[in-house]
Scaffold this motif. Structure first.
Motif, PDB file in Angstrom:
ATOM      1  N   VAL A 148      37.073  27.584  27.155  1.00 23.63           N
ATOM      2  CA  VAL A 148      36.044  27.117  26.227  1.00 23.63           C
ATOM      3  C   VAL A 148      36.565  26.037  25.285  1.00 23.63           C
ATOM      4  O   VAL A 148      35.885  25.032  25.055  1.00 23.63           O
ATOM      5  CB  VAL A 148      35.471  28.312  25.428  1.00 23.63           C
ATOM      6  CG1 VAL A 148      34.495  27.842  24.386  1.00 23.63           C
ATOM      7  CG2 VAL A 148      34.804  29.306  26.379  1.00 23.63           C
ATOM      8  N   VAL A 149      37.744  26.204  24.752  1.00 23.21           N
ATOM      9  CA  VAL A 149      38.273  25.234  23.786  1.00 23.21           C
ATOM     10  C   VAL A 149      38.394  23.843  24.400  1.00 23.21           C
ATOM     11  O   VAL A 149      37.924  22.869  23.807  1.00 23.21           O
ATOM     12  CB  VAL A 149      39.602  25.735  23.178  1.00 23.21           C
ATOM     13  CG1 VAL A 149      40.261  24.656  22.355  1.00 23.21           C
ATOM     14  CG2 VAL A 149      39.356  26.982  22.342  1.00 23.21           C
ATOM     15  N   PRO A 150      38.978  23.678  25.593  1.00 22.38           N
ATOM     16  CA  PRO A 150      39.023  22.326  26.166  1.00 22.38           C
ATOM     17  C   PRO A 150      37.633  21.738  26.417  1.00 22.38           C
ATOM     18  O   PRO A 150      37.424  20.537  26.261  1.00 22.38           O
ATOM     19  CB  PRO A 150      39.770  22.518  27.495  1.00 22.38           C
ATOM     20  CG  PRO A 150      40.595  23.733  27.277  1.00 22.38           C
ATOM     21  CD  PRO A 150      39.777  24.607  26.388  1.00 22.38           C
ATOM     22  N   LEU A 151      36.676  22.589  26.785  1.00 23.01           N
ATOM     23  CA  LEU A 151      35.313  22.102  26.980  1.00 23.01           C
ATOM     24  C   LEU A 151      34.748  21.561  25.671  1.00 23.01           C
ATOM     25  O   LEU A 151      34.176  20.467  25.639  1.00 23.01           O
ATOM     26  CB  LEU A 151      34.431  23.226  27.528  1.00 23.01           C
ATOM     27  CG  LEU A 151      32.952  22.878  27.681  1.00 23.01           C
ATOM     28  CD1 LEU A 151      32.781  21.800  28.739  1.00 23.01           C
ATOM     29  CD2 LEU A 151      32.151  24.119  28.026  1.00 23.01           C
ATOM     30  N   LEU A 152      34.916  22.300  24.596  1.00 22.11           N
ATOM     31  CA  LEU A 152      34.420  21.839  23.293  1.00 22.11           C
ATOM     32  C   LEU A 152      35.131  20.570  22.836  1.00 22.11           C
ATOM     33  O   LEU A 152      34.507  19.652  22.312  1.00 22.11           O
ATOM     34  CB  LEU A 152      34.585  22.942  22.244  1.00 22.11           C
ATOM     35  CG  LEU A 152      33.690  24.163  22.427  1.00 22.11           C
ATOM     36  CD1 LEU A 152      34.039  25.234  21.411  1.00 22.11           C
ATOM     37  CD2 LEU A 152      32.228  23.788  22.338  1.00 22.11           C
ATOM     38  N   VAL A 153      36.427  20.508  23.040  1.00 19.94           N
ATOM     39  CA  VAL A 153      37.190  19.322  22.659  1.00 19.94           C
ATOM     40  C   VAL A 153      36.722  18.111  23.454  1.00 19.94           C
ATOM     41  O   VAL A 153      36.536  17.022  22.919  1.00 19.94           O
ATOM     42  CB  VAL A 153      38.707  19.558  22.832  1.00 19.94           C
ATOM     43  CG1 VAL A 153      39.486  18.262  22.708  1.00 19.94           C
ATOM     44  CG2 VAL A 153      39.193  20.574  21.807  1.00 19.94           C
TER      45      VAL A 153
ATOM     46  N   ASN B 175      36.841   9.688  22.880  1.00 18.10           N
ATOM     47  CA  ASN B 175      37.110   8.909  24.087  1.00 18.10           C
ATOM     48  C   ASN B 175      36.568   9.579  25.341  1.00 18.10           C
ATOM     49  O   ASN B 175      37.111   9.407  26.423  1.00 18.10           O
ATOM     50  CB  ASN B 175      38.613   8.669  24.236  1.00 18.10           C
ATOM     51  CG  ASN B 175      39.138   7.779  23.153  1.00 18.10           C
ATOM     52  OD1 ASN B 175      38.410   6.964  22.630  1.00 18.10           O
ATOM     53  ND2 ASN B 175      40.389   7.946  22.804  1.00 18.10           N
ATOM     54  N   HIS B 176      35.498  10.345  25.206  1.00 17.64           N
ATOM     55  CA  HIS B 176      34.991  11.028  26.389  1.00 17.64           C
ATOM     56  C   HIS B 176      34.237  10.087  27.321  1.00 17.64           C
ATOM     57  O   HIS B 176      33.946  10.445  28.443  1.00 17.64           O
ATOM     58  CB  HIS B 176      34.117  12.218  25.991  1.00 17.64           C
ATOM     59  CG  HIS B 176      32.819  11.856  25.354  1.00 17.64           C
ATOM     60  ND1 HIS B 176      32.721  11.534  24.028  1.00 17.64           N
ATOM     61  CD2 HIS B 176      31.573  11.754  25.867  1.00 17.64           C
ATOM     62  CE1 HIS B 176      31.460  11.258  23.747  1.00 17.64           C
ATOM     63  NE2 HIS B 176      30.746  11.379  24.843  1.00 17.64           N
ATOM     64  N   LEU B 177      33.943   8.882  26.877  1.00 13.99           N
ATOM     65  CA  LEU B 177      33.284   7.895  27.731  1.00 13.99           C
ATOM     66  C   LEU B 177      34.315   7.034  28.447  1.00 13.99           C
ATOM     67  O   LEU B 177      35.405   6.822  27.936  1.00 13.99           O
ATOM     68  CB  LEU B 177      32.395   6.986  26.892  1.00 13.99           C
ATOM     69  CG  LEU B 177      31.171   7.636  26.262  1.00 13.99           C
ATOM     70  CD1 LEU B 177      30.485   6.645  25.342  1.00 13.99           C
ATOM     71  CD2 LEU B 177      30.207   8.138  27.311  1.00 13.99           C
TER      72      LEU B 177
END
Length: 117
Positions: free
Chosen positions: A20-25, A31-33
């Motif tokens: 869950v934590v990596p998903l939220l991060v 820079n998710h784009l």
């Protein structure tokens, strides 16, 4: 609490942290784009917030870089450019040369003819 209950609790905590934590991060990280979409997203975000006018080039400081200015400098800008580029030779720095031209033409500076500007 039994050993089995403790193991289940630890296992559940590990699954939450690892999953869950990596998903939220990744959802919140700026820079998710992909790189080619980041600039457009930032520009759109600034326009929505009404801050896009602050990014216009006429707000950039005078005297940076050494390139010739795109327009004639005002007298205060010319003074600032000469001060910022005091270590530059006018023959080597187009911005300082343009600034000196403005100051000479306005009568603010008289160049020493012995120096060979």
């Amino acid at each position: 609490m039994s050993e089995l209950g403790t193991a289940l609790l630890i296992g559940t905590a590990i699954v939450v942290v690892v999953g869950v934590v990596p998903l939220l991060v990744s959802l919140c990280w700026p820079n998710h784009l992909p790189p080619d979409q980041r600039a457009a997203a930032i520009t759109e975000s600034l326009q929505v917030k009404g801050l896009d006018e602050d990014m216009q080039t006429h707000y950039w400081p005078a005297g940076w870089p050494h390139d010739a200015p795109e327009r004639r400098l005002s007298i205060p800008e010319a003074h600032q450019a000469v001060q910022r580029h005091r270590s530059c030779e006018a023959a080597d720095c187009p911005r300082k040369a343009a600034a000196l031209r403005v100051l000479v033409q306005s009568g603010r500076v008289v160049l020493d003819p012995r120096r060979g500007y």
